[in-house]
Motif scaffolding. Structure first.
Motif, mmCIF file in Angstrom:
data_model
loop_
_atom_site.group_PDB
_atom_site.id
_atom_site.type_symbol
_atom_site.label_atom_id
_atom_site.label_comp_id
_atom_site.label_asym_id
_atom_site.label_seq_id
_atom_site.Cartn_x
_atom_site.Cartn_y
_atom_site.Cartn_z
ATOM 1 N N GLY A 302 0.745 -1.199 -0.079
ATOM 2 C CA GLY A 302 0.004 0.013 -0.027
ATOM 3 C C GLY A 302 0.723 1.310 0.221
ATOM 4 N N ARG A 303 2.267 1.059 0.078
ATOM 5 C CA ARG A 303 2.986 2.252 0.035
ATOM 6 C C ARG A 303 3.596 2.380 -1.226
ATOM 7 N N MET A 304 4.091 3.855 -1.675
ATOM 8 C CA MET A 304 4.209 4.002 -3.068
ATOM 9 C C MET A 304 5.688 3.507 -3.721
ATOM 10 N N ASP A 305 6.752 3.119 -2.487
ATOM 11 C CA ASP A 305 7.920 2.655 -2.870
ATOM 12 C C ASP A 305 8.022 1.402 -3.103
ATOM 13 N N THR A 306 7.086 0.658 -2.016
ATOM 14 C CA THR A 306 6.974 -0.628 -2.508
ATOM 15 C C THR A 306 6.140 -1.305 -3.749
ATOM 16 N N ALA A 307 5.264 -0.536 -4.054
ATOM 17 C CA ALA A 307 4.405 -0.731 -5.144
ATOM 18 C C ALA A 307 5.307 -0.419 -6.584
ATOM 19 N N LEU A 308 6.456 0.645 -6.336
ATOM 20 C CA LEU A 308 7.080 0.753 -7.447
ATOM 21 C C LEU A 308 7.819 -0.345 -7.690
ATOM 22 N N TRP A 309 8.493 -0.852 -6.586
ATOM 23 C CA TRP A 309 9.526 -2.026 -6.608
ATOM 24 C C TRP A 309 8.679 -3.368 -7.163
ATOM 25 N N LEU A 310 7.614 -3.468 -6.664
ATOM 26 C CA LEU A 310 6.807 -4.626 -7.177
ATOM 27 C C LEU A 310 6.361 -4.437 -8.893
ATOM 28 N N ILE A 311 6.205 -3.430 -9.240
ATOM 29 C CA ILE A 311 5.402 -3.058 -10.651
ATOM 30 C C ILE A 311 6.771 -3.264 -11.472
ATOM 31 N N ALA A 312 7.831 -2.853 -11.004
ATOM 32 C CA ALA A 312 9.236 -2.805 -11.856
ATOM 33 C C ALA A 312 9.692 -4.400 -11.938
ATOM 34 N N ILE A 313 9.573 -5.087 -10.900
ATOM 35 C CA ILE A 313 10.079 -6.385 -11.104
ATOM 36 C C ILE A 313 9.002 -7.458 -11.796
ATOM 37 N N THR A 314 7.947 -6.811 -11.649
ATOM 38 C CA THR A 314 6.815 -7.573 -12.544
ATOM 39 C C THR A 314 6.791 -7.251 -13.901
ATOM 40 N N PHE A 315 7.048 -5.908 -14.196
ATOM 41 C CA PHE A 315 7.101 -5.443 -15.340
ATOM 42 C C PHE A 315 8.226 -6.226 -16.101
ATOM 43 N N LEU A 316 9.596 -6.339 -15.538
ATOM 44 C CA LEU A 316 10.691 -6.939 -16.125
ATOM 45 C C LEU A 316 10.733 -8.284 -16.082
ATOM 46 N N THR A 317 9.647 -9.173 -15.576
ATOM 47 C CA THR A 317 9.278 -10.434 -15.558
ATOM 48 C C THR A 317 10.493 -11.231 -14.482
ATOM 49 N N VAL A 318 10.846 -10.499 -13.831
ATOM 50 C CA VAL A 318 12.043 -10.974 -12.726
ATOM 51 C C VAL A 318 11.041 -11.865 -11.685
ATOM 52 N N GLY A 319 10.391 -11.108 -10.690
ATOM 53 C CA GLY A 319 9.423 -11.718 -9.702
ATOM 54 C C GLY A 319 10.476 -12.250 -8.578
ATOM 55 N N TYR A 320 10.977 -11.474 -7.625
ATOM 56 C CA TYR A 320 11.655 -12.120 -6.794
ATOM 57 C C TYR A 320 11.018 -12.928 -5.715
ATOM 58 N N GLY A 321 9.585 -12.313 -5.628
ATOM 59 C CA GLY A 321 8.957 -13.105 -4.569
ATOM 60 C C GLY A 321 8.833 -12.460 -3.266
ATOM 61 N N ASP A 322 9.591 -11.430 -2.965
ATOM 62 C CA ASP A 322 9.631 -10.870 -1.881
ATOM 63 C C ASP A 322 8.453 -9.909 -1.133
ATOM 64 N N VAL A 323 7.750 -9.559 -2.312
ATOM 65 C CA VAL A 323 6.383 -8.670 -2.072
ATOM 66 C C VAL A 323 5.448 -9.218 -3.032
ATOM 67 N N ALA A 324 4.179 -9.294 -2.567
ATOM 68 C CA ALA A 324 3.223 -9.762 -3.678
ATOM 69 C C ALA A 324 1.937 -9.240 -3.010
ATOM 70 N N PRO A 325 1.105 -8.808 -4.369
ATOM 71 C CA PRO A 325 -0.360 -8.212 -4.133
ATOM 72 C C PRO A 325 -1.342 -9.263 -3.186
ATOM 73 N N ASN A 326 -1.996 -8.514 -2.288
ATOM 74 C CA ASN A 326 -2.867 -9.085 -1.459
ATOM 75 C C ASN A 326 -4.407 -9.025 -1.813
ATOM 76 N N THR A 327 -4.653 -8.136 -2.708
ATOM 77 C CA THR A 327 -6.379 -8.104 -3.136
ATOM 78 C C THR A 327 -6.251 -8.389 -4.476
ATOM 79 N N SER A 328 -7.733 -8.910 -4.807
ATOM 80 C CA SER A 328 -7.721 -9.134 -6.451
ATOM 81 C C SER A 328 -7.579 -8.066 -7.350
#
Length: 497
Positions: A302-328
Motif C-alpha cells: 500500500g506504500r508507493m515505494d513498495t508498489a514501485l518495486w513490485l511493479i518494476a520486477i513484475t514489468f521486467l518479468t523477474v519476480g523475486y517473490g519478496d512482495v506480492a499483492p493481497n487483493t484481487s
C-alpha cells in the motif's frame, strides 16, 4: 446642308444612351466575374435584369460554371482547415480536462482520511469539482465528434449528416461517453456520516460502507481509461498529419494517417526516447493504482515505494517473490503489468537488434574484408598441402624412418582438411553475399538495360527508315528506267516504219 430634325436628335441620343448602358453592363459583368476569385458571391440574374440587355450581352456560362466550382472548392478547403484546427483545439481541451479530473481524484484519494474526514464538506467540494470536470469533458467529446461529422460532410461533397452516422461511429461515440462519465461518486452518498475509523480507506468514504468503498475504488481506477485521449492528441498534433507533403505523398500511396502510422514514425525516428517515456509513465500510473487497491489490506504494497518495486520486477518479468499483492484488484493490476512488460521487452529487444545490426554499406565492407582474409588463408592452406606432398614424396624416396613417413601423411591429411574447410567457408560466404539483393544496384542495371534497348530500337527505326527511303529511290529509278525504255522502243518503232 439640311439641319437634323428633333426626332433624329432624340433617336441619336437614345442610341447613345443604349450604347452606354451596354458598356456599363459589360463592365459590371466583368467586375463580377473577377470577384469570383474572392469571397463574394455574384447574382448574374440580378445583373442581367438591371442591365435590361441580356439578349445583347453574352456571358460564357461554362467559364462561369468553372469559376463557381473553383470558388466552392476554395470554400471547402478553407472550412476543412478551420474544422481541423477546431478538432485540435477541442482534443487538447478534452485531454487537459481529463487530466485535471484524474489529478483531482488522486488528490481526493491521498488527502483522505489523513487531512479531511470522510463525508465532510471538503470531500464533497472536491468531488463536485471532479463531476464538473467530467461534465465539461462530455461536452468537449460531443463537440469534437460534431466537428468530425462536419468534416466528413465537407470531404464527401456536402452529403446528408445522417449518412455520417454509421453504426461504428455511434458505437465509438457511445463508448467514449461511457468511459469519460466514470468518476467516483461515493462522497454524495456518504455526506453526513462522520465516522472516525482507524483503517485507512483507499478513497474518501467512511469505512463502514464497504460496498460503497469498493465501488468508489473501482471507479477511481477506471478513471485512468480517459488516457485514451493521449493517442488522439498525439495524432492531431503530430508533424506527420500537419505536413502537406506527408499528406500528399500518403494519399498517392493509399496510406491512412492513423495513430498506428504515427506511432511507427515515432518509433522509427526516436525509438529509445519514446519507449523510455512510455515505460516511466506506465510505472508511475500503475504503481499508484496498486497502492489504491492495496490500502485496505494494510499491507506493505500500500506504500508507493513498495508498489514501485513490485511493479518494476513484475514489468521486467523477474519476480523475486519478496512482495506480492493481497487483493484481487492488486493481482489484476500486476497481471496487466506483466503482459505489458512482455510486450515492451519484445519492442526493446527489436530496437536493440536494429541498432546493433550492420547497414548495407557496412555489410559490404565486412563481407569484402572477410572474403579477402579467407582467400589468403586458402592460399596458405594450398601451399601447406603442396609442402606436405613434397615432404611425403621425399620421405618415400629416402626409405628411411617409417615414423617420419606417417607423420608427413598425418600432416598432409590435416592440410587437406583445412583447405577443404576454408573452401567450404568461402563458398558459404559468397552464397550469403549473393543472397543480399541490392535493389538500387538492380534498378541501375535495369535502367541501363532499358536505355540500351531504347537506343537499339531507335537505331533500328533509323535503319528501317533509311531502307524505306532507298527502296523509294529504287522504285523511282525503275520507273524512270521503264519510261526511258518505252520511249526508246517507241522511237525505234517509228523509225522502222
Amino acid at each position: 446642308m439640311p439641319f437634323p430634325s428633333r426626332e433624329d436628335i432624340a433617336g441619336g441620343t437614345g442610341e447613345a444612351e443604349e450604347e452606354d448602358g451596354r458598356l456599363m453592363c459589360a463592365l459590371e459583368m466583368e467586375r463580377s466575374s473577377r470577384s469570383l476569385r474572392g469571397d463574394s458571391k455574384v447574382d448574374y440574374d440580378a445583373i442581367s435584369r438591371n442591365c435590361g440587355v441580356s439578349a445583347e450581352v453574352s456571358v460564357p456560362l461554362t467559364l462561369l460554371g468553372k469559376r463557381h466550382a473553383e470558388g466552392d472548392n476554395l470554400y471547402r478547403l478553407r472550412d476543412r482547415k478551420f474544422l481541423i484546427e477546431d478538432k485540435k483545439r477541442l482534443c487538447a481541451l478534452a485531454l487537459s480536462t481529463a487530466l485535471l479530473g484524474i489529478l483531482l481524484m488522486i488528490i481526493h484519494a491521498e488527502i483522505c482520511p489523513h487531512v479531511i474526514k470522510p463525508g465532510s464538506k471538503d470531500s464533497l467540494i472536491i468531488n463536485c469539482f471532479i463531476s464538473l470536470s467530467t461534465g465539461c469533458l462530455l461536452i468537449l467529446i460531443v463537440a469534437f465528434h460534431y466537428k468530425d461529422i462536419r468534416l466528413f460532410i465537407i470531404d464527401h461533397n456536402q452529403v446528408d449528416w445522417r449518412i455520417a452516422m454509421t453504426s461504428h461511429r455511434i458505437l465509438v461515440i457511445t463508448l467514449e461517453l461511457l468511459v469519460c462519465i466514470i468518476h467516483p461518486v461515493g462522497s454524495y452518498w456518504d455526506v453526513g456520516h462522520h465516522v472516525n475509523s482507524s483503517s485507512a480507506a483507499p478513497v474518501c468514504v467512511s469505512g463502514h460502507h464497504k460496498a460503497l468503498l469498493d465501488m468508489d475504488m473501482l471507479l477511481s481506477v477506471l478513471m485512468f481509461l480517459r488516457l485514451y485521449l493521449v493517442h488522439r492528441a498525439i495524432l492531431l498534433h503530430s508533424k506527420v498529419l500537419l505536413s502537406a507533403s506527408y499528406r500528399s505523398i500518403g494519399s498517392l500511396n493509399n496510406i491512412n494517417f492513423t495513430f498506428r502510422f504515427v506511432l511507427k514514425v515515432l518509433m522509427n525516428k526516436h525509438p529509445a526516447r519514446t519507449l523510455l517515456v512510455f515505460i516511466l509513465l506506465f510505472w508511475l500510473t500503475v504503481s499508484w493504482m496498486l497502492t489504491l487497491c492495496e490500502r485496505r489490506s494494510q499491507a506493505s504494497t500500500g506504500r508507493m515505494d513498495t508498489a514501485l518495486w513490485l511493479i518494476a520486477i513484475t514489468f521486467l518479468t523477474v519476480g523475486y517473490g519478496d512482495v506480492a499483492p493481497n487483493t484481487s484488484c492488486g493481482k489484476a493490476v500486476c497481471l496487466f503489468t506483466g503482459v505489458m512488460g512482455v510486450a515492451c521487452t519484445a519492442m526493446l529487444v527489436a530496437i536493440v537488434t536494429e541498432k546493433l545490426a550492420l547497414n548495407k554499406g557496412e555489410k559490404h565492407v565486412h563481407f569484402f574484408m572477410m572474403d579477402i582474409q579467407i582467400s589468403k588463408r586458402i592460399r596458405h592452406a594450398a601451399a601447406n598441402v603442396l609442402r606436405e606432398c613434397w615432404l611425403l614424396h621425399r620421405a618415400n624416396l629416402m626409405k628411411g624412418n617409417h615414423g617420419e613417413h606417417r607423420r608427413h601423411q598425418r600432416c598432409l591429411l590435416e592440410a587437406i582438411r583445412v583447405f577443404r574447410h576454408l573452401r567450404l567457408k568461402q563458398r558459404k560466404l559468397r552464397d550469403y553475399v549473393s543472397e543480399m539483393v541490392d535493389l538500387p544496384k538492380m534498378q541501375m542495371i535495369m535502367c541501363d538495360l532499358s536505355a540500351n534497348w531504347n537506343n537499339s530500337y531507335r537505331e533500328l527505326e533509323q535503319r528501317i527508315l533509311s531502307m524505306e527511303q532507298k527502296l523509294d529511290e529504287l522504285t523511282r529509278c525503275f520507273q524512270q528506267t521503264s519510261e526511258l525504255l518505252s520511249e526508246v522502243l517507241h522511237h525505234r518503232n517509228l523509225k522502222t516504219r
